[in-house]
Scaffold this motif. Structure first.
Motif, mmCIF file in Angstrom:
data_model
loop_
_atom_site.group_PDB
_atom_site.id
_atom_site.type_symbol
_atom_site.label_atom_id
_atom_site.label_comp_id
_atom_site.label_asym_id
_atom_site.label_seq_id
_atom_site.Cartn_x
_atom_site.Cartn_y
_atom_site.Cartn_z
ATOM 1 N N ASP A 149 -36.627 9.238 34.200
ATOM 2 C CA ASP A 149 -35.681 8.894 35.259
ATOM 3 C C ASP A 149 -34.262 8.778 34.725
ATOM 4 N N ASP A 150 -33.308 9.161 35.566
ATOM 5 C CA ASP A 150 -31.910 8.836 35.315
ATOM 6 C C ASP A 150 -31.421 8.000 36.489
ATOM 7 N N LYS A 151 -30.128 7.694 36.506
ATOM 8 C CA LYS A 151 -29.625 6.807 37.563
ATOM 9 C C LYS A 151 -29.794 7.416 38.948
ATOM 10 N N TYR A 152 -29.793 8.738 39.047
ATOM 11 C CA TYR A 152 -29.961 9.377 40.355
ATOM 12 C C TYR A 152 -31.405 9.272 40.821
ATOM 13 N N ARG A 153 -32.344 9.494 39.928
ATOM 14 C CA ARG A 153 -33.750 9.398 40.310
ATOM 15 C C ARG A 153 -34.151 7.957 40.630
ATOM 16 N N ARG A 154 -33.444 7.007 40.089
ATOM 17 C CA ARG A 154 -33.743 5.600 40.388
ATOM 18 C C ARG A 154 -33.166 5.162 41.730
ATOM 19 N N GLY A 155 -32.465 6.047 42.396
ATOM 20 C CA GLY A 155 -31.998 5.746 43.740
ATOM 21 C C GLY A 155 -30.523 5.437 43.807
ATOM 22 N N VAL A 156 -29.803 6.205 44.623
ATOM 23 C CA VAL A 156 -28.375 5.982 44.840
ATOM 24 C C VAL A 156 -28.190 5.477 46.272
ATOM 25 N N VAL A 157 -27.557 4.338 46.405
ATOM 26 C CA VAL A 157 -27.348 3.702 47.696
ATOM 27 C C VAL A 157 -25.861 3.717 48.025
ATOM 28 N N GLY A 158 -25.519 4.216 49.203
ATOM 29 C CA GLY A 158 -24.152 4.140 49.690
ATOM 30 C C GLY A 158 -24.023 2.968 50.649
ATOM 31 N N ILE A 159 -22.990 2.170 50.459
ATOM 32 C CA ILE A 159 -22.808 0.976 51.295
ATOM 33 C C ILE A 159 -21.433 1.018 51.945
ATOM 34 N N HIS A 160 -21.441 0.978 53.270
ATOM 35 C CA HIS A 160 -20.194 0.957 54.053
ATOM 36 C C HIS A 160 -20.296 -0.241 54.996
ATOM 37 N N THR A 161 -19.963 -1.394 54.476
ATOM 38 C CA THR A 161 -20.148 -2.650 55.200
ATOM 39 C C THR A 161 -18.948 -3.553 54.965
ATOM 40 N N GLY A 162 -18.970 -4.701 55.619
ATOM 41 C CA GLY A 162 -17.925 -5.698 55.418
ATOM 42 C C GLY A 162 -16.658 -5.387 56.188
ATOM 43 N N SER A 163 -15.776 -6.362 56.211
ATOM 44 C CA SER A 163 -14.505 -6.260 56.918
ATOM 45 C C SER A 163 -13.567 -7.309 56.335
#
Length: 268
Positions: free
Chosen positions: A21-35
């Protein structure tokens, strides 16, 4: 089918990283939250995603990057390749800018699964992405009303109706969390401690769901969401020291920080 989700069910989904595994195979999460009004929601979602074992977390929301990086300097700022998105936590549709609305609609129009929380639930009608909706009771009622669905007052039946109407997995939060897919396949996830009812806990949960989805692209979304909810509840029990007694007060960040222990228990 209705099922009580437990540790052995979570163990079918949670996996340790392999030597390949590399960092991509371990899952990449995009977060668009908060204000600007609720910057902590973004920080808690990012923390939840990292602590659940994401290989990379990208933050692209309206909260100042410096705030995110002060807490989690590993975070990549800006949009890019992701396996799952988390949107809406800590936002108010009435205060959302046109540019932010356009960005959320773009995310919802693409192919990566999207965890939709709080202030983005008003945008889900017509979305093309696979969806996991995470309303609390008040948000759930408003969503049901906005879609003119007949509410029966039965949490299972109403959640199933919403899932079918929007072709989405619905995770209706509560001490007894209901997770149901569009076919009506339903799971219950019961929190072992009432100390979990604390501000920001749902923001952490959204991040955890994003990570578990990104790590399991071929697993059913209902199973992934139920597993994330189980890990979140188990982390709360660990943080509150509630396994053998009444436990102690916790805050949302305590839940996030206990997630590695919850993951380790499942893997063991």
């Amino acid at each position: 089918m209705t099922k009580l989700w437990q540790a052995d069910d979570a163990a079918r989904i949670v996996r340790p990283p392999s030597i390949d595994d590399d960092k991509y195979r371990r899952g990449v999460v995009g977060i668009h939250t908060g204000s600007p009004a609720y910057p902590g929601a973004a920080m808690l979602g990012v923390e939840g995603a990292w602590r659940a074992g994401a290989g990379m977390v990208r933050y692209s929301g309206p909260v100042t990057a410096d705030l995110i990086l002060q807490r989690r300097p590993e975070t990549v700022i800006g949009a890019g390749r992701v396996g799952a998105w988390v949107i809406g936590s800590g936002t108010d549709p009435a205060a959302r800018s046109a540019a932010d609305t356009a960005e959320l609609r773009r995310i919802l129009s693409e192919s990566a699964p999207v965890v939709v929380d709080a202030g983005a639930l008003d945008l889900v009608v017509g979305a093309q992405a696979p969806l996991v909706l995470t309303p609390h009771a008040g948000e759930f009622s408003r969503l049901i009303e906005s879609l003119a669905l007949d509410a029966s007052g039965d949490r299972e039946a109403d959640a199933a109706a919403l899932a079918a109407r929007l072709n989405a997995v619905v995770l209706l939060k509560g001490h007894d969390t209901v997770v149901v897919d569009p076919s009506g396949d339903l799971a219950h996830v019961r929190a072992a401690t009432a100390w979990l009812a604390t501000a920001g806990a749902g923001d952490v949960l959204a991040g955890v769901i994003g990570t578990v989805i990104a790590q399991n692209p071929d697993a059913p979304l209902r199973d992934v969401a139920a597993t994330a909810a189980w890990l979140h509840g188990r982390a709360a029990t660990i943080a509150a020291a509630a396994d053998s007694g009444p436990g102690r007060p916790i805050v949302a960040l305590d839940v996030a920080e206990a997630l590695p222990s919850a993951v380790a228990e499942v893997l063991a």
